[in-house]
Design a protein around this motif. Structure first.
Motif, short mmCIF file in Angstrom:
data_model
loop_
_atom_site.label_atom_id
_atom_site.label_comp_id
_atom_site.label_asym_id
_atom_site.label_seq_id
_atom_site.Cartn_x
_atom_site.Cartn_y
_atom_site.Cartn_z
N PRO A 147 1.95 -3.23 -4.60
CA PRO A 147 3.26 -2.57 -4.68
C PRO A 147 3.17 -1.08 -4.95
CG PRO A 147 3.28 -4.64 -5.91
CD PRO A 147 1.86 -4.40 -5.51
N ALA A 148 2.12 -0.63 -5.67
CA ALA A 148 1.99 0.79 -5.99
C ALA A 148 1.79 1.63 -4.73
CB ALA A 148 0.82 1.01 -6.94
N GLN A 149 1.29 1.01 -3.66
CA GLN A 149 1.06 1.74 -2.42
C GLN A 149 2.37 2.13 -1.72
OE1 GLN A 149 -1.60 -0.99 -0.37
NE2 GLN A 149 -3.37 0.23 -0.96
N ILE A 150 3.45 1.46 -2.08
CA ILE A 150 4.76 1.84 -1.52
C ILE A 150 5.09 3.28 -1.88
CG2 ILE A 150 7.24 1.35 -1.59
CD1 ILE A 150 6.52 -1.59 -2.11
N GLN A 162 -8.60 -3.97 -4.65
CA GLN A 162 -9.29 -2.69 -4.53
C GLN A 162 -8.98 -2.07 -3.17
OE1 GLN A 162 -13.51 -3.11 -4.61
NE2 GLN A 162 -13.95 -0.93 -4.50
N PRO A 163 -8.51 -0.82 -3.10
CA PRO A 163 -8.27 -0.19 -1.80
C PRO A 163 -9.56 -0.14 -0.99
CG PRO A 163 -7.31 1.11 -3.57
CD PRO A 163 -8.17 0.07 -4.21
N VAL A 164 -9.43 -0.35 0.31
CA VAL A 164 -10.59 -0.41 1.18
C VAL A 164 -10.65 0.85 2.02
CG1 VAL A 164 -11.73 -1.68 3.02
CG2 VAL A 164 -10.46 -2.91 1.28
N SER A 165 -11.77 1.52 2.04
CA SER A 165 -12.02 2.60 2.97
C SER A 165 -13.19 2.21 3.85
CB SER A 165 -12.34 3.90 2.23
OG SER A 165 -13.57 3.78 1.56
N SER A 166 -13.36 2.93 4.96
CA SER A 166 -14.42 2.55 5.88
C SER A 166 -15.79 2.55 5.21
CB SER A 166 -14.43 3.49 7.09
OG SER A 166 -14.59 4.83 6.66
N GLY A 167 -15.97 3.39 4.20
CA GLY A 167 -17.25 3.46 3.53
C GLY A 167 -17.54 2.26 2.66
N TRP A 222 5.18 -5.48 0.75
CA TRP A 222 4.00 -5.91 0.02
C TRP A 222 3.79 -7.40 0.31
CZ3 TRP A 222 4.31 -8.81 -4.95
CH2 TRP A 222 3.04 -9.22 -5.37
N VAL A 223 2.65 -7.72 0.92
CA VAL A 223 2.32 -9.10 1.27
C VAL A 223 1.08 -9.49 0.48
CG1 VAL A 223 1.75 -10.70 3.13
CG2 VAL A 223 3.30 -8.80 3.56
N ALA A 224 1.22 -10.48 -0.39
CA ALA A 224 0.13 -10.86 -1.29
C ALA A 224 -1.11 -11.31 -0.53
CB ALA A 224 0.60 -11.97 -2.23
N ALA A 225 -0.93 -11.94 0.64
CA ALA A 225 -2.07 -12.47 1.39
C ALA A 225 -3.03 -11.37 1.83
CB ALA A 225 -1.59 -13.24 2.62
N LEU A 226 -2.54 -10.13 1.98
CA LEU A 226 -3.40 -9.06 2.45
C LEU A 226 -4.41 -8.65 1.39
CD1 LEU A 226 -0.87 -6.86 4.44
CD2 LEU A 226 -2.41 -8.65 5.27
N ALA A 227 -4.07 -8.79 0.12
CA ALA A 227 -5.05 -8.52 -0.93
C ALA A 227 -6.19 -9.53 -0.85
CB ALA A 227 -4.39 -8.56 -2.30
N ALA A 228 -5.85 -10.78 -0.51
CA ALA A 228 -6.88 -11.80 -0.35
C ALA A 228 -7.78 -11.47 0.84
CB ALA A 228 -6.24 -13.17 -0.16
N LYS A 229 -7.19 -10.88 1.89
CA LYS A 229 -7.99 -10.48 3.05
C LYS A 229 -9.00 -9.42 2.65
CE LYS A 229 -7.54 -8.86 7.81
NZ LYS A 229 -6.61 -8.51 8.89
N ASP A 230 -8.58 -8.45 1.84
CA ASP A 230 -9.52 -7.44 1.35
C ASP A 230 -10.64 -8.08 0.54
OD1 ASP A 230 -8.20 -5.37 2.51
OD2 ASP A 230 -7.23 -4.64 0.70
N PHE A 255 -4.32 5.45 5.39
CA PHE A 255 -3.60 6.58 4.82
C PHE A 255 -3.50 6.34 3.33
CE2 PHE A 255 0.45 8.17 3.11
CZ PHE A 255 0.25 9.52 3.28
N GLN A 256 -4.21 7.14 2.55
CA GLN A 256 -4.23 7.01 1.09
C GLN A 256 -4.43 5.56 0.64
OE1 GLN A 256 -1.09 9.11 -0.94
NE2 GLN A 256 -1.25 10.91 0.38
N GLY A 257 -5.42 4.91 1.24
CA GLY A 257 -5.76 3.54 0.88
C GLY A 257 -4.94 2.47 1.54
N VAL A 258 -3.90 2.85 2.30
CA VAL A 258 -3.05 1.88 2.98
C VAL A 258 -3.55 1.68 4.40
CG1 VAL A 258 -0.71 1.32 3.73
CG2 VAL A 258 -1.06 2.60 1.60
#
Length: 306
Positions: free
Chosen positions: A284-287, A61-66, A43-51, A265-268
């Motif tokens: 962390p829940a995505q683990i 928020q999980p990102v999907s192509s839509g 789990w890398v906190a910076a990736l949430a900032a990228k989203d 894959f399931q939001g990951v």
């Protein structure tokens, strides 16, 4: 490029962290074994900032192509936003050869995570060329580590400006060592093989790439290996000159290439590094999603049958 390349990377990174232009790496991780293969899920906190930086997406928020406001051939980004054409001076390490610039990744998965971006614009899904492998060979031959390429949004690319990436050899970082241990030993350069645990279309090519390799010879070998892999997988440019979505990883004497069907894959979000044994999650829940399905099944779900 000067010989003290990593000194320049470290100095630039230290300054950018001190100024707040780059956030320190905050990560937690677990190890999940699947068919005897160890996968690190970080789990890398910076990736949430990228989203959160993507149009119409809120942090966490999980990102999907839509959910992407704009979908481009090389990545889900606003076409007027290109951080690689005129790099942030705080993140710019310097030139690599005549065609690339080394830039600290603004959303790093590890310390000293680099983007090696073309100085002039080209589509991310255009085939990798000799100059791209020359930039990778410069770093890999001197520093080792892992070079990788996310070809298109479905392969994890977030920018359409042509670039490859590099991460150093460090604990927890992705590499091809674990998968490479399951490949036939003593293979000659140019040998194309498959890994028995990967139930998706892919191929490994034995290549002279990594710490201590001659940079010029290694760049040529990587270009040839990429061509071999694309031919074996029928990864050919379309009428628009762009490849289908794909990933490439190279280091420690092997190149892995695989076509992709989707990013998540399931939001990951699974990019090339996931196939190097390290899966990066935004929350962390995505683990738990990776643990429940198993890392190999997660990888299969975003690949192409084969």
């Amino acid at each position: 490029m000067h010989s003290n390349f990593m000194d320049a990377v470290r100095s630039c990174s230290d300054r950018a962290i001190a100024s707040g232009d780059l956030q320190p790496i905050e990560a937690e991780q677990v190890v999940i074994e699947d068919q005897g293969l160890p996968f690190i899920v970080r789990w890398v906190a910076a990736l949430a900032a990228k989203d959160a930086a993507k149009p119409g997406v809120t942090a966490g928020q999980p990102v999907s192509s839509g959910q992407d406001a704009v979908t481009l051939p090389g990545g889900p980004r606003d076409p007027n936003f290109n951080p690689f054409l005129k790099p942030d001076p705080a993140l710019l390490v310097g030139p690599i050869g005549d065609h690339h610039a080394a830039i600290l990744n603004k959303f790093p998965v590890c310390l000293h995570h680099l983007v090696l971006a073309r100085r002039t614009y080209a589509e991310q899904l255009s085939p990798l060329e000799a100059i791209d492998f020359q930039a990778l060979a410069f770093v890999l031959s001197a520093q080792g580590g892992l070079g990788f390429y996310n070809g298109g949004a479905a392969a994890g690319a977030s920018q359409r400006h042509k670039h490859v990436q590099w991460i150093p050899d460090a604990p927890g970082n992705a590499s091809l060592r674990a998968l490479g241990a399951g490949l036939p030993a003593g293979q000659a350069q140019g040998t194309v093989v498959r890994h028995p645990a990967l139930g998706l279309a892919h191929c490994f090519v034995r290549v002279d790439a990594g710490l201590g390799a001659d940079a010029q010879a290694s760049a040529r070998a990587m270009l040839i290996a990429f061509g071999q892999a694309c031919a074996a997988l029928d990864l050919r440019p379309g009428a628009d000159g762009l490849l289908p979505p794909c990933n490439m990883l190279v280091g420690d004497g092997w190149m892995l290439v695989l076509p992709r069907s989707q990013e998540h894959f399931q939001g990951v979000s699974l990019n090339a590094l996931s196939f190097g044994g390290t899966i990066y999650v935004r929350d962390p829940a995505q683990i738990d999603a990776i643990r429940t399905a198993g890392p190999l099944q997660a990888l299969v779900s975003v690949g192409v049958p084969g």
